[in-house]
Design a protein around this motif. Structure first.
Motif, PDB file in Angstrom:
ATOM      1  N   ALA A   1      -0.183  16.476   0.789  1.00  0.00           N
ATOM      2  CA  ALA A   1       0.256  15.087   0.968  1.00  0.00           C
ATOM      3  C   ALA A   1       1.422  14.735   0.061  1.00  0.00           C
ATOM      4  CB  ALA A   1      -0.914  14.145   0.698  1.00  0.00           C
ATOM      5  N   GLY A   2       1.679  15.555  -0.953  1.00  0.00           N
ATOM      6  CA  GLY A   2       2.715  15.201  -1.911  1.00  0.00           C
ATOM      7  C   GLY A   2       4.073  15.777  -1.649  1.00  0.00           C
TER       8      GLY A   2
ATOM      9  N   ARG B   1       0.834  -1.202   0.000  1.00  0.00           N
ATOM     10  CA  ARG B   1       0.000   0.000   0.000  1.00  0.00           C
ATOM     11  C   ARG B   1       0.867   1.250   0.000  1.00  0.00           C
ATOM     12  NH1 ARG B   1      -3.011  -2.970   3.790  1.00  0.00           N
ATOM     13  NH2 ARG B   1      -2.053  -1.801   5.507  1.00  0.00           N
ATOM     14  N   ASP B   2       1.941   1.220   0.797  1.00  0.00           N
ATOM     15  CA  ASP B   2       2.860   2.356   0.826  1.00  0.00           C
ATOM     16  C   ASP B   2       3.495   2.585  -0.545  1.00  0.00           C
ATOM     17  OD1 ASP B   2       2.428   3.130   3.377  1.00  0.00           O
ATOM     18  OD2 ASP B   2       4.219   2.169   4.216  1.00  0.00           O
ATOM     19  N   ARG B   3       3.888   1.490  -1.196  1.00  0.00           N
ATOM     20  CA  ARG B   3       4.527   1.608  -2.507  1.00  0.00           C
ATOM     21  C   ARG B   3       3.579   2.273  -3.501  1.00  0.00           C
ATOM     22  NH1 ARG B   3       4.642  -0.876  -7.359  1.00  0.00           N
ATOM     23  NH2 ARG B   3       2.991  -2.314  -6.772  1.00  0.00           N
ATOM     24  N   ARG B   4       2.339   1.804  -3.533  1.00  0.00           N
ATOM     25  CA  ARG B   4       1.379   2.366  -4.490  1.00  0.00           C
ATOM     26  C   ARG B   4       1.045   3.830  -4.151  1.00  0.00           C
ATOM     27  NH1 ARG B   4      -1.354  -1.111  -7.800  1.00  0.00           N
ATOM     28  NH2 ARG B   4      -0.888  -3.346  -7.532  1.00  0.00           N
ATOM     29  N   ALA B   5       0.872   4.112  -2.853  1.00  0.00           N
ATOM     30  CA  ALA B   5       0.537   5.479  -2.456  1.00  0.00           C
ATOM     31  C   ALA B   5       1.676   6.446  -2.792  1.00  0.00           C
ATOM     32  CB  ALA B   5       0.221   5.535  -0.958  1.00  0.00           C
ATOM     33  N   HIS B   6       2.911   5.991  -2.517  1.00  0.00           N
ATOM     34  CA  HIS B   6       4.047   6.850  -2.801  1.00  0.00           C
ATOM     35  C   HIS B   6       4.215   7.051  -4.311  1.00  0.00           C
ATOM     36  CE1 HIS B   6       7.716   8.944  -2.093  1.00  0.00           C
ATOM     37  NE2 HIS B   6       8.449   8.074  -2.750  1.00  0.00           N
ATOM     38  N   GLY B   7       4.047   6.000  -5.078  1.00  0.00           N
ATOM     39  CA  GLY B   7       4.132   6.138  -6.532  1.00  0.00           C
ATOM     40  C   GLY B   7       3.052   7.040  -7.071  1.00  0.00           C
ATOM     41  N   ALA B   8       1.813   6.919  -6.543  1.00  0.00           N
ATOM     42  CA  ALA B   8       0.727   7.777  -7.005  1.00  0.00           C
ATOM     43  C   ALA B   8       0.994   9.239  -6.670  1.00  0.00           C
ATOM     44  CB  ALA B   8      -0.589   7.321  -6.379  1.00  0.00           C
ATOM     45  N   ALA B   9       1.578   9.489  -5.478  1.00  0.00           N
ATOM     46  CA  ALA B   9       1.892  10.865  -5.096  1.00  0.00           C
ATOM     47  C   ALA B   9       2.958  11.455  -6.019  1.00  0.00           C
ATOM     48  CB  ALA B   9       2.356  10.914  -3.649  1.00  0.00           C
ATOM     49  N   LEU B  10       3.955  10.639  -6.358  1.00  0.00           N
ATOM     50  CA  LEU B  10       4.975  11.114  -7.294  1.00  0.00           C
ATOM     51  C   LEU B  10       4.352  11.464  -8.644  1.00  0.00           C
ATOM     52  CD1 LEU B  10       7.823   8.569  -6.503  1.00  0.00           C
ATOM     53  CD2 LEU B  10       8.025  11.046  -6.301  1.00  0.00           C
ATOM     54  N   ALA B  11       3.488  10.592  -9.135  1.00  0.00           N
ATOM     55  CA  ALA B  11       2.858  10.829 -10.427  1.00  0.00           C
ATOM     56  C   ALA B  11       1.970  12.068 -10.383  1.00  0.00           C
ATOM     57  CB  ALA B  11       2.037   9.604 -10.842  1.00  0.00           C
ATOM     58  N   ALA B  12       1.247  12.255  -9.272  1.00  0.00           N
ATOM     59  CA  ALA B  12       0.350  13.405  -9.156  1.00  0.00           C
ATOM     60  C   ALA B  12       1.108  14.717  -9.198  1.00  0.00           C
ATOM     61  CB  ALA B  12      -0.446  13.303  -7.860  1.00  0.00           C
ATOM     62  N   LEU B  13       2.343  14.706  -8.693  1.00  0.00           N
ATOM     63  CA  LEU B  13       3.161  15.915  -8.729  1.00  0.00           C
ATOM     64  C   LEU B  13       3.941  16.057 -10.022  1.00  0.00           C
ATOM     65  CD1 LEU B  13       4.517  15.996  -5.078  1.00  0.00           C
ATOM     66  CD2 LEU B  13       3.097  17.720  -6.161  1.00  0.00           C
ATOM     67  N   GLY B  14       3.822  15.077 -10.916  1.00  0.00           N
ATOM     68  CA  GLY B  14       4.498  15.177 -12.198  1.00  0.00           C
ATOM     69  C   GLY B  14       5.853  14.515 -12.262  1.00  0.00           C
ATOM     70  N   PHE B  15       6.247  13.743 -11.213  1.00  0.00           N
ATOM     71  CA  PHE B  15       7.537  13.072 -11.204  1.00  0.00           C
ATOM     72  C   PHE B  15       7.377  11.699 -11.879  1.00  0.00           C
ATOM     73  CE2 PHE B  15       7.846  16.218  -7.940  1.00  0.00           C
ATOM     74  CZ  PHE B  15       9.173  16.613  -7.932  1.00  0.00           C
ATOM     75  N   ALA B  16       7.194  11.730 -13.188  1.00  0.00           N
ATOM     76  CA  ALA B  16       6.868  10.500 -13.916  1.00  0.00           C
ATOM     77  C   ALA B  16       7.989   9.471 -13.839  1.00  0.00           C
ATOM     78  CB  ALA B  16       6.558  10.832 -15.375  1.00  0.00           C
ATOM     79  N   GLY B  17       9.253   9.914 -13.927  1.00  0.00           N
ATOM     80  CA  GLY B  17      10.365   8.977 -13.909  1.00  0.00           C
ATOM     81  C   GLY B  17      10.456   8.228 -12.599  1.00  0.00           C
ATOM     82  N   ARG B  18      10.356   8.947 -11.499  1.00  0.00           N
ATOM     83  CA  ARG B  18      10.440   8.297 -10.199  1.00  0.00           C
ATOM     84  C   ARG B  18       9.207   7.435  -9.919  1.00  0.00           C
ATOM     85  NH1 ARG B  18      11.712  13.090  -6.237  1.00  0.00           N
ATOM     86  NH2 ARG B  18      11.217  11.490  -4.670  1.00  0.00           N
ATOM     87  N   ALA B  19       8.023   7.886 -10.401  1.00  0.00           N
ATOM     88  CA  ALA B  19       6.813   7.092 -10.213  1.00  0.00           C
ATOM     89  C   ALA B  19       6.915   5.764 -10.957  1.00  0.00           C
ATOM     90  CB  ALA B  19       5.593   7.872 -10.695  1.00  0.00           C
ATOM     91  N   ALA B  20       7.431   5.820 -12.191  1.00  0.00           N
ATOM     92  CA  ALA B  20       7.560   4.597 -12.984  1.00  0.00           C
ATOM     93  C   ALA B  20       8.556   3.633 -12.354  1.00  0.00           C
ATOM     94  CB  ALA B  20       7.995   4.948 -14.405  1.00  0.00           C
TER      95      ALA B  20
ATOM     96  N   ILE C   1      -0.738  27.645   5.283  1.00  0.00           N
ATOM     97  CA  ILE C   1      -1.226  27.050   4.037  1.00  0.00           C
ATOM     98  C   ILE C   1      -1.289  25.532   4.110  1.00  0.00           C
ATOM     99  CG2 ILE C   1      -0.418  28.988   2.650  1.00  0.00           C
ATOM    100  CD1 ILE C   1       1.948  27.365   1.769  1.00  0.00           C
ATOM    101  N   GLY C   2      -0.944  24.965   5.263  1.00  0.00           N
ATOM    102  CA  GLY C   2      -1.126  23.540   5.483  1.00  0.00           C
ATOM    103  C   GLY C   2      -0.101  22.643   4.823  1.00  0.00           C
ATOM    104  N   VAL C   3       1.114  23.135   4.592  1.00  0.00           N
ATOM    105  CA  VAL C   3       2.165  22.323   3.981  1.00  0.00           C
ATOM    106  C   VAL C   3       3.007  21.671   5.084  1.00  0.00           C
ATOM    107  CG1 VAL C   3       4.265  22.364   2.579  1.00  0.00           C
ATOM    108  CG2 VAL C   3       2.270  23.677   1.866  1.00  0.00           C
TER     109      VAL C   3
END
Length: 490
Positions: A53-54, A14-33, A99-101
């Motif tokens: 969260a990202g 679950r952590d792996r998928r959540a972390h990969g999804a967060a990377l992709a959501a921020l545009g870090f396609a290489g690290r997400a892949a 701003i909640g960061v």
């Protein structure tokens, strides 16, 4: 990436998928892949808002975080070298919280092998609050040097006499991924010497307009003076050849603010305030003191409160420090400066007491040669105090005729005193003459009540508009985009 965050069966997946999804959501396609695999990596555009969260912002400075309720802790740090970076970091901490960061203060960023082994965030940003020569980076993060600078250029290699490998400013400022300078003037001076992207991103400042909006009333002044009863003030008493005797006399005449006001000769004095490190040559306080002492002879209803700081408080009387650090100049005869309309303290004030000091004042006075941001002036403006100030360097960003009473200044070459202190040659900076200070003080006290209230509201609005959360959000979005590009480029 640390692998024990899941907790329980399937937690790591679950952590792996959540972390990969967060990377992709921020545009870090290489690290997400690399984490999810190409088939599981969703395509997502760069968001227009920040997903807390990202990202995770890590902040560091040479000093630990300031606790402005702890008078003893402040006493050990106020006035030490580059202590203002801790105050700048304080502003970013408060802005990020609003701003909640998510954010963390790191005591030793250079000692961390890779922050990605500790942080689950898709994007780790490091805000480093150091002078250029002491810059520290965080491995595995997008590093942003938050560097203040006040003069027209950085120190040249030929002016850098220290043999230390980190001594050259431009070399050090080439190391981070980005530079945030708190003023447009400072950003321009840095950008001329480095290829690193430089942006104007000031430390956020709170803008809480004090009650009333006009000059403080007699009742309000009295109430604040009662709250500041623990703060001891002594009169300006500088007489170079008799300084020992003057120090003794000034010490005998120490008073709390309420006592000073009781003997001021007027029910409602107009109070001016200034805040400075007594060892900071940039403050150029001599023309301020000379101009105010002369002005108050014809306007005894004016009082100047000087909140000074020094790491050697109690070691030497504050008037002696002023003489040695701000008044004396080689080759000039220092004239006496004595006034019962100028009162000085080197006591340590908490954040609540600093707000009270601003609120008791009608005006904040600044005669600096140059500034990187000038947080005390901005804090006062945020509370609706009208500046009587020069309008160059950092102040050019926010001091205007509609929200202040500008003091005229003149560009002149560095004198020997400035060149010796800052190790820079062939530069010009801004000088103020006592006559310019007197003229501005007279203009300030001549403001009609409606004009004063309008400038006070404009000062507060300037801080709210230029030093609020919106500027920080814009800067963070750009930093995330640059981090994404860096990741895409490998």
């Amino acid at each position: 990436m640390a692998a024990a965050r899941g907790g329980g069966p399937g937690g790591e997946e679950r952590d792996r998928r959540a972390h990969g999804a967060a990377l992709a959501a921020l545009g870090f396609a290489g690290r997400a892949a690399a984490i999810l695999g190409p088939s599981e990596t969703p395509a997502a555009p760069m968001p227009t808002a920040i997903d807390p969260a990202g990202i995770h912002v890590h902040l560091s400075t040479r000093e630990a975080r300031l606790d402005e309720t702890d008078r003893g802790g402040l006493a050990r740090r106020i006035g030490t070298g580059d202590y203002s970076y801790a105050f700048a970091m304080r502003g970013f901490i408060e802005g990020l919280a609003r701003i909640g960061v998510p954010h963390t203060i790191l005591p030793d960023p250079a000692g961390i092998a890779d922050i990605r082994d500790r942080s689950p965030a898709a994007c780790n940003i490091h805000l480093a609050f150091y002078p250029p020569e002491q810059l520290r980076l965080l491995k595995g993060a997008f590093n942003i040097a938050c560097a203040a600078w006040e003069f027209d250029r950085l120190r040249l290699p030929a002016e850098t006499l220290d043999p230390h490998a980190f001594a050259d400013q431009a070399t050090m400022l080439a190391l981070p991924d980005m530079i945030w300078a708190p003023s447009a003037h400072g950003a321009g001076a840095i950008a001329a010497s480095v290829a690193t992207p430089v942006r104007t991103v000031p430390s956020p400042v709170s803008a809480t307009l004090r009650a009333g909006g006009g000059l403080p009333t007699a009742e309000r002044i009295a109430a604040i003076a009662a709250r500041l009863a623990a703060i001891s003030w002594q009169p300006l008493a500088i007489f170079p050849r008799l300084q020992g005797e003057m120090n003794h006399t000034a010490d005998l005449h120490r008073h709390a603010l309420a006592d000073i006001l009781a003997h001021a000769g007027t029910a409602t004095p107009t109070i001016f305030v200034t805040v400075l490190n007594v060892h900071d040559y940039r403050k150029q306080i001599r023309p301020m003191l000379q101009g105010f002492a002369e002005f108050s002879r014809s306007r005894p209803d004016a009082l100047l409160l000087v909140k000074s700081s020094t790491p050697a408080r109690g070691v030497q009387p504050i008037n002696s420090f002023l003489l040695a650090e701000q008044i004396f100049d080689v080759g000039e005869l220092s004239r006496p400066l004595v006034s019962d309309r100028v009162w000085i303290t080197d006591d340590v004030l908490t954040r609540t007491e600093m707000d009270d000091l601003y609120d008791v004042a009608g005006f904040y006075v600044c005669t600096s040669h140059a500034e990187g941001q000038n947080l005390p002036l901005l804090e006062a403006m945020g509370r609706g105090v009208v500046p009587v100030s020069v309008d160059h360097t950092a102040m050019a960003d926010y001091v205007r005729p509609d929200n202040a009473v500008p003091i005229r200044s003149h560009r002149r070459p560095f004198d020997k005193r400035l060149s010796r202190r800052y190790g820079m040659f062939g530069l010009e900076t801004h000088f103020v003459d006592p006559a310019d200070v007197r003229a501005a003080l007279a203009a300030a006290m001549a403001l009609p009540p409606g004009d004063y209230a309008a400038r006070a509201a404009a000062a507060n609005a300037t801080v709210r508009d230029l030093y609020g959360e919106a500027a920080l959000l814009r800067a963070l979005r750009e930093a995330i985009e640059l981090a994404r590009r860096r990741d895409a480029d490998g």
